[in-house]
Design a protein around this motif. Structure first.
Motif, PDB file in Angstrom:
ATOM      1  N   VAL A  18       0.881  -0.938  -0.027  1.00 44.01           N
ATOM      2  CA  VAL A  18      -0.002   0.011  -0.045  1.00 44.01           C
ATOM      3  C   VAL A  18       0.925   1.272   0.138  1.00 44.01           C
ATOM      4  O   VAL A  18       0.550   2.289  -0.584  1.00 44.01           O
ATOM      5  N   LEU A  19       2.201   1.008   0.845  1.00 43.91           N
ATOM      6  CA  LEU A  19       3.008   2.225   0.724  1.00 43.91           C
ATOM      7  C   LEU A  19       4.365   2.012   0.296  1.00 43.91           C
ATOM      8  O   LEU A  19       5.134   1.742   1.192  1.00 43.91           O
ATOM      9  N   HIS A  21       6.684   3.545  -1.490  1.00 42.56           N
ATOM     10  CA  HIS A  21       7.858   4.355  -1.688  1.00 42.56           C
ATOM     11  C   HIS A  21       8.349   4.850  -0.248  1.00 42.56           C
ATOM     12  O   HIS A  21       7.361   5.140   0.619  1.00 42.56           O
ATOM     13  N   ARG A  37      -0.427  16.219   3.187  1.00 43.12           N
ATOM     14  CA  ARG A  37      -1.198  15.194   4.088  1.00 43.12           C
ATOM     15  C   ARG A  37      -2.023  15.720   4.949  1.00 43.12           C
ATOM     16  O   ARG A  37      -3.376  15.366   5.211  1.00 43.12           O
ATOM     17  N   ALA A  84      -4.930   8.910  -2.952  1.00 42.78           N
ATOM     18  CA  ALA A  84      -4.580   8.208  -1.649  1.00 42.78           C
ATOM     19  C   ALA A  84      -3.432   9.059  -1.093  1.00 42.78           C
ATOM     20  O   ALA A  84      -2.512   9.076  -1.504  1.00 42.78           O
ATOM     21  N   ALA A  86      -1.382   9.075   2.881  1.00 42.16           N
ATOM     22  CA  ALA A  86      -1.035   8.312   3.912  1.00 42.16           C
ATOM     23  C   ALA A  86      -1.563   9.230   5.132  1.00 42.16           C
ATOM     24  O   ALA A  86      -1.260  10.490   5.118  1.00 42.16           O
ATOM     25  N   CYS A  90       3.300   8.488   8.968  1.00 40.09           N
ATOM     26  CA  CYS A  90       3.629   7.519   8.101  1.00 40.09           C
ATOM     27  C   CYS A  90       5.135   7.496   7.605  1.00 40.09           C
ATOM     28  O   CYS A  90       5.386   8.760   7.073  1.00 40.09           O
ATOM     29  N   ARG A  92       6.469   6.171   4.964  1.00 39.48           N
ATOM     30  CA  ARG A  92       6.211   5.566   3.681  1.00 39.48           C
ATOM     31  C   ARG A  92       5.318   6.472   2.927  1.00 39.48           C
ATOM     32  O   ARG A  92       4.518   7.040   3.628  1.00 39.48           O
ATOM     33  N   MET A  93       5.205   6.310   1.715  1.00 41.62           N
ATOM     34  CA  MET A  93       4.469   7.090   0.729  1.00 41.62           C
ATOM     35  C   MET A  93       3.490   6.184   0.018  1.00 41.62           C
ATOM     36  O   MET A  93       3.934   5.013  -0.600  1.00 41.62           O
ATOM     37  N   THR A  94       2.289   6.582  -0.479  1.00 42.19           N
ATOM     38  CA  THR A  94       1.592   6.119  -1.521  1.00 42.19           C
ATOM     39  C   THR A  94       1.954   6.416  -2.966  1.00 42.19           C
ATOM     40  O   THR A  94       2.818   7.350  -2.800  1.00 42.19           O
ATOM     41  N   PRO A  95       1.772   5.705  -3.859  1.00 45.64           N
ATOM     42  CA  PRO A  95       2.046   6.017  -5.258  1.00 45.64           C
ATOM     43  C   PRO A  95       1.663   7.546  -5.675  1.00 45.64           C
ATOM     44  O   PRO A  95       2.418   8.096  -6.373  1.00 45.64           O
ATOM     45  N   GLU A  97       1.136   9.999  -3.546  1.00 52.27           N
ATOM     46  CA  GLU A  97       2.008  11.212  -3.059  1.00 52.27           C
ATOM     47  C   GLU A  97       3.399  11.177  -3.659  1.00 52.27           C
ATOM     48  O   GLU A  97       3.849  12.209  -3.945  1.00 52.27           O
TER      49      GLU A  97
END
Length: 150
Positions: A18-19, A21, A37, A84, A86, A90, A92-95, A97
């Motif tokens: 899901v995350l 990156h 965010r 999307a 996060a 978090c 990590r990043m979503t695609p 973001e």
């Protein structure tokens, strides 16, 4: 392997799906990500996003703040689907973001790449208005000595 270990491994595997990156190494990109965010989750008037930009930019915070709000409003109004994001905590990043930060980093130097990324992100063909907002945010960060790099 205990059930707890199996569950923890599954959670970690699904989290990297899901995350996918990691956070960007560029501090300026992390500032932009935090503001995106916060505004995405809590609205354009989020006080923590404003405080973060005030802390990062000092008295020159108004231009990046107003332009970030305009970009977020343009993204929300133009997207064919959901974007999307996060939670702020978090690591990590979503695609989506990662795409937004890539757009901010490339909009001045590689506008064709930025246009394709924005088209994919929004799911619409006409992205000129939103791309202009992204260029304004990138310029505001750069003009204050905090360029967003990818």
């Amino acid at each position: 392997m205990t059930d707890a270990n199996r569950f923890a491994g599954t959670t970690l595997a699904s989290m990297t799906t899901v995350l996918p990156h990691p956070l960007p190494p560029c501090e300026n990109a992390r500032i932009a990500l935090f503001a995106m965010r916060r505004m995405g989750a809590n609205g354009l008037g989020d006080a923590r996003a404003a405080h973060t930009l005030f802390t990062a930019f000092g008295q020159g915070f108004r231009r990046p703040l107003i332009l970030m709000r305009a970009l977020m409003a343009d993204l929300a109004g133009s997207a064919a689907g959901t974007i999307a994001i996060a939670p702020c905590c978090c690591a990590r990043m979503t695609p989506a973001e990662a795409a937004l930060l890539s757009i901010l980093a490339r909009v001045e130097t590689a506008p064709d790449t930025a246009r394709l990324l924005m088209t994919d992100l929004l799911g619409v063909r006409r992205v000129d208005g939103v791309l202009t907002s992204a260029a304004a945010v990138a310029a505001a960060f750069a003009d204050e000595g905090r360029p967003v790099t990818g």
